[in-house]
Enzyme design. Structure first.
Site, PDB file in Angstrom:
ATOM      1  N   THR B 185      -8.294   2.106  17.246  1.00  0.00           N
ATOM      2  CA  THR B 185      -9.052   3.067  18.012  1.00  0.00           C
ATOM      3  C   THR B 185      -8.552   4.250  17.911  1.00  0.00           C
ATOM      4  O   THR B 185      -7.051   4.609  17.624  1.00  0.00           O
ATOM      5  CB  THR B 185      -9.021   2.781  19.819  1.00  0.00           C
ATOM      6  OG1 THR B 185      -7.590   3.059  20.166  1.00  0.00           O
ATOM      7  CG2 THR B 185      -9.433   1.487  20.053  1.00  0.00           C
ATOM      8  N   GLU B 330     -12.859  -1.829  21.941  1.00  0.00           N
ATOM      9  CA  GLU B 330     -12.150  -2.795  22.623  1.00  0.00           C
ATOM     10  C   GLU B 330     -13.288  -3.956  22.950  1.00  0.00           C
ATOM     11  O   GLU B 330     -12.786  -4.861  23.633  1.00  0.00           O
ATOM     12  CB  GLU B 330     -11.409  -2.102  23.714  1.00  0.00           C
ATOM     13  CG  GLU B 330     -10.269  -1.574  23.513  1.00  0.00           C
ATOM     14  CD  GLU B 330     -10.425  -0.021  23.148  1.00  0.00           C
ATOM     15  OE1 GLU B 330     -11.781   0.638  22.982  1.00  0.00           O
ATOM     16  OE2 GLU B 330      -9.558   0.776  23.180  1.00  0.00           O
ATOM     17  N   LYS B 444     -10.942  14.945  41.510  1.00  0.00           N
ATOM     18  CA  LYS B 444     -10.636  14.065  42.642  1.00  0.00           C
ATOM     19  C   LYS B 444     -10.458  15.214  43.502  1.00  0.00           C
ATOM     20  O   LYS B 444      -9.481  15.639  43.911  1.00  0.00           O
ATOM     21  CB  LYS B 444      -9.584  13.328  42.488  1.00  0.00           C
ATOM     22  CG  LYS B 444      -9.919  12.153  41.298  1.00  0.00           C
ATOM     23  CD  LYS B 444      -9.090  11.451  40.738  1.00  0.00           C
ATOM     24  CE  LYS B 444      -9.487  10.230  39.800  1.00  0.00           C
ATOM     25  NZ  LYS B 444      -8.423   9.349  39.188  1.00  0.00           N
ATOM     26  N   TRP B 449     -14.849  11.805  44.221  1.00  0.00           N
ATOM     27  CA  TRP B 449     -14.909  12.263  42.970  1.00  0.00           C
ATOM     28  C   TRP B 449     -15.966  13.203  42.669  1.00  0.00           C
ATOM     29  O   TRP B 449     -17.229  13.066  43.089  1.00  0.00           O
ATOM     30  CB  TRP B 449     -15.035  10.943  41.952  1.00  0.00           C
ATOM     31  CG  TRP B 449     -13.968  10.142  42.256  1.00  0.00           C
ATOM     32  CD1 TRP B 449     -12.834   9.983  42.512  1.00  0.00           C
ATOM     33  CD2 TRP B 449     -13.783   8.756  41.209  1.00  0.00           C
ATOM     34  NE1 TRP B 449     -12.021   9.174  42.474  1.00  0.00           N
ATOM     35  CE2 TRP B 449     -12.450   8.035  41.541  1.00  0.00           C
ATOM     36  CE3 TRP B 449     -14.656   8.256  40.366  1.00  0.00           C
ATOM     37  CZ2 TRP B 449     -12.228   7.149  40.936  1.00  0.00           C
ATOM     38  CZ3 TRP B 449     -14.319   6.878  39.729  1.00  0.00           C
ATOM     39  CH2 TRP B 449     -12.737   6.455  39.867  1.00  0.00           C
TER      40      TRP B 449
END
Lengths: 552, 552
Positions: B185, B330, B444, B449
């Protein structure tokens, strides 16, 4: 070196979980056994399948126990299907078309603990009950209102069986090779043998069958599985439906032309699957009424060779694509599919039809080869025929309770791990397979093989012939030689021995020519509508060929 | 109880064997690096891949060894791909677009033994060679005629490397969990991490990606994988092609609009896949020339959110179906697909477009959930957003050499076995997922959120704004509060703090309103074209909010 990907067991609960998370309100529509059309969806089927698991656990059903069904395609059968397998028990789908004594034999052999049955089969099961030695509970797939009086002990209506159960049963969490389903082959010889599917084999098979060139079912499809769920996983459709989020239309007990065509039209069916006889009825109905098959775009046809008239009616008259598939219970069941390749796109229609009438190319994950009697692989030239062997993750390696085992480990496989289909076939350079005979019907003459079916097909075309069969009879020099058995057509002039042979001349190789022609009043036909060659061979076991006498 | 189905290891050699048995003369067409169009077929690719295995075995390559490629999509890359994995070695596809020092770091970290490279990358590799500590052999993917002078030691032309080798190498015959491929990655923070695919994960992933609602490739298709083979398995197309028997068209190094559109037209491409930027170039070319995309019927678009203009151009102007896919290295990489359900068929076009712009529904075999900071699962209401976690047979559980491990067993998973994507998303009742932010960019505030991207999207629309970014800064009472950072458009009237806030009023929740607006000359943009929030957070690490001063 091992990869570093997640350990995710391919268990069938994942399929219904996927449907619930992604297509909770996609419908399952059923022509119910009680009569009315019934509608539910994947969200509710998921909940009720969980209740089935809870109810079975209450009956002390544990992993590995066999739970039987004698049922048509309905939403309740689907709930039982997943409720049983997802808890690690084994779903044993019994074919109600077997002889009653075979059904009892199978249920006892499987050791079924619970039997779920449709109302249709209650009289049958009541008669069989004294001979069913392992079944402790009978669940009738109906509600209390429709629950009949019954002599069955421990019988309960399905809706009462699952009512009020929790929906939090913990499915899965076991090895993907765990047994999921059991289906007996209706073998033409000997007792039926049980094929024991695993979660893994069923899931891989469903993924492969749903590739574009085979069933190709997506979320916008409406799928009518006419092929029964008691026929080898309904050709995987009971798995593919929830996997792909397709609407399912379940025909219940009514598989006649008008009922099937009515569902296709009113429910907007886009894809369906059944054996040829169902289509012959349905096509006749369409022709007689002038109706058309609604939104239907694709039919899968298998279970028997597809008649050219059926193929052409769908593709030419109605613009419906036919997927000709071949397989067997031991193959989960799909082994091949008939999709043509790009290079055939511009071939003349007759050439395309000829290819489509073959049994088709291997489904991905199915390996095929043809071998001679010594096990030597034969060329893929479209002409040479040999025993058809198959290998793959969804092909059986053994039968339940080691029936028919050929090896100490209980398997029935060849030394190289291939399974013998019992068919004789050709393979062409593009992988298209064509069955030419059953292995036991092939005539072995001087170390070479003669296809009985090829000769029969030509003989059937001779004037005055109602039916023709070819079998091998013993010969001192050639081992076996073919004889042609003819049933003359009633009312027609009976053909002569010489006329029959003259008719075959030039159509088949010289050394294939039958050594004799015998006329009989009636050629025996088996339960499946095919010539009963076992019976024929018995009839002619003491027959001595003229050529054999000459050779002695 | 175990099922009684065959033990058939899902190794990738089965895919190429299947292609050879069923589609030996289906073509692989390549715009070669040397220039001309090159044509081969699955039969020959199979033979030459066997020769690759033999040649590598000659170099003492054994199971588990890492073999690298720095190569475009060509038939030779495909041969190497299967030649390496099918013998049990690990195919390490290196992304040539990484910084040179990253490439060297990756090759050393992987411990690559052999490197196959295209001519294009020879200057780069010559420069890196002194820092490549494990590579013993360099194979240049060309023939002797095109082989250049090179400073690389142990360099050989590919055609010489495999010439005359036998074609009988015995592939497979190992556990399906054996490592097959390695892909790093290009993590935005820290060193790249290697995802180690297994034979099993790649095969299951390919079967799932090729279901009807995703790539749906069949034997009559012509597939152009523009997505490079060094990008997470080319989204499985290098497996799907031979699995389905589709003709493959390989674009080599030329991914510009005219080259891509030329291949689509001349080779009759029916399906293709690439990131949005490729399509923006290709669509511009089509528009400018008035050409049309030939027989193209389906494009898969992923790797970045799809612009609405691209979606509408394909679907409305050209009648090409867009499959919007989302995933990550992934995830092998496909996680979701955008196919609409039957119930959306009659929805207004704008509603359909809105749904199609979401990241889509889970591919079968991918489980998704959203959770809050405490790991509690959040509702699938299409509004609540949380950390997006995924699970499945083709999702990573750990990185190569245990990089980033969170648990003693080396995995990076949550306690329940889920992988944290690092994204924040919503899920609706039909399973459609929409990414709302990167987890590290979410603000946050008081335990709730705030999505930075939502505010940015509105702020970008204000007059005089060239670019807008929202980050969270520390706040003594609320933990974090958002500030809006604005880069005014050159030449326009710079917007005021008040005008910016007024523009947002009514569009976002009151408590989402930024506590401050700051103007900068230039918002930093990262290598991938996205706002570099890491850099922004550094710039504002000492920033004190007016509201924070008031609270103290």
């Amino acid at each position: 070196m091992q990869g570093l990907m997640q350990d995710w067991s391919m268990t069938l609960d994942k399929i219904l979980d996927h449907a619930r998370a992604n297509y909770p309100d996609v419908e399952i529509v059923t022509r119910s056994i009680e009569g009315p059309i019934h509608r539910t969806n994947y969200g509710r089927v998921w909940e009720r399948a969980k209740q089935v698991s809870h109810a079975l656990a209450d009956k002390r059903v544990v992993q590995g126990d066999r739970i039987a069904t004698l049922a048509w395609n309905t939403w309740r059968h689907l709930e039982v299907w997943f409720g049983v397998s997802n808890m690690g028990a084994v779903l044993h789908t019994i074919n109600p078309r077997l002889f009653p004594e075979q059904i009892a034999w199978i249920a006892n052999h499987a050791g079924d603990k619970v039997l779920f049955l449709d109302l249709t089969f209650l009289p049958l099961v009541e008669k069989l009950a004294p001979n069913l030695h392992t079944i402790e509970t009978y669940v009738i797939l109906t509600d209390r209102e429709h629950m009949p009086q019954t002599s069955l002990k421990n019988a309960i209506a399905y809706e009462d069986f699952i009512a009020g159960r929790p929906t939090d049963y913990r499915w899965g969490d076991f090895d993907e090779n765990t047994a999921a389903g059991l289906c007996y082959t209706s073998g033409t010889t000997g007792d039926p043998k049980g094929v024991l599917y695993s979660h893994r084999s069923n899931m891989i098979h469903a993924m492969c069958v749903n590739q574009k060139d085979c069933f190709a079912v997506g979320v916008e499809d409406v799928v009518l599985p006419i092929v029964p769920m008691f026929h080898a996983n309904a050709w995987a459709i009971a798995f593919i439906g929830p996997m792909a989020g397709a609407k399912l239309v379940m025909p219940g007990a009514k598989l006649d032309g008008p009922s099937v065509c009515d569902l296709i039209e009113t429910e907007g069916v886009t894809m369906t699957a059944a054996v040829p006889t169902v289509w012959m009825m349905a096509l006749q109905y369409l022709r007689e009424t002038g109706k058309r098959p609604g939104k239907l775009r694709r039919v899968a046809i298998g279970g028997a060779a597809i008649p050219e008239t059926v193929l052409r009616a769908f593709e030419e008259d109605y613009g419906v694509e036919v997927v000709h598939a071949w397989g067997m219970t031991e193959m989960s069941p799909v082994g091949t599919l008939g999709a043509l390749q790009a290079k055939h796109a511009n071939a003349p229609i007759d050439e395309r039809m000829r290819l489509k009438l073959k049994q088709g190319r291997a489904l991905f994950s199915v390996e095929m080869k043809i071998v001679d009697d010594a096990g030597k692989e034969l060329p893929h030239d479209g002409k040479t025929f040999g025993r058809l062997l198959v290998r793959g993750p969804s092909v059986a390696k053994a039968y339940f309770r080691n029936e028919g085992a050929r090896r100490p480990d209980g398997t029935v496989l060849e030394a190289d791990g291939f399974f013998d289909t019992g068919d004789v076939a050709t393979l062409d350079p593009d992988g298209y397979m064509q069955i030419t005979d059953r292995a036991k019907d092939v005539i072995k003459s001087g170390g070479e093989w003669i296809s009985s079916i090829d000769i029969e097909n030509f003989a059937m075309g001779a004037p005055g012939v109602a039916c023709a069969a070819v079998i091998g009879v013993k010969h001192p020099k050639w081992d076996e030689r073919p004889i042609l058995i003819v049933e003359p057509r009633a009312g027609a002039d009976a053909p002569s021995r010489e006329a029959m042979l003259a008719h075959l001349e030039g159509k088949i190789a010289k050394w294939w020519m039958p050594d004799d022609v015998v006329f009989v009043a009636k050629i025996p036909i088996g339960a499946t509508g095919k010539i009963n060659k076992l019976e024929l061979r018995k009839m002619f076991q003491d027959y001595v060929l003229p050529s054999a006498q000459a050779a002695e």
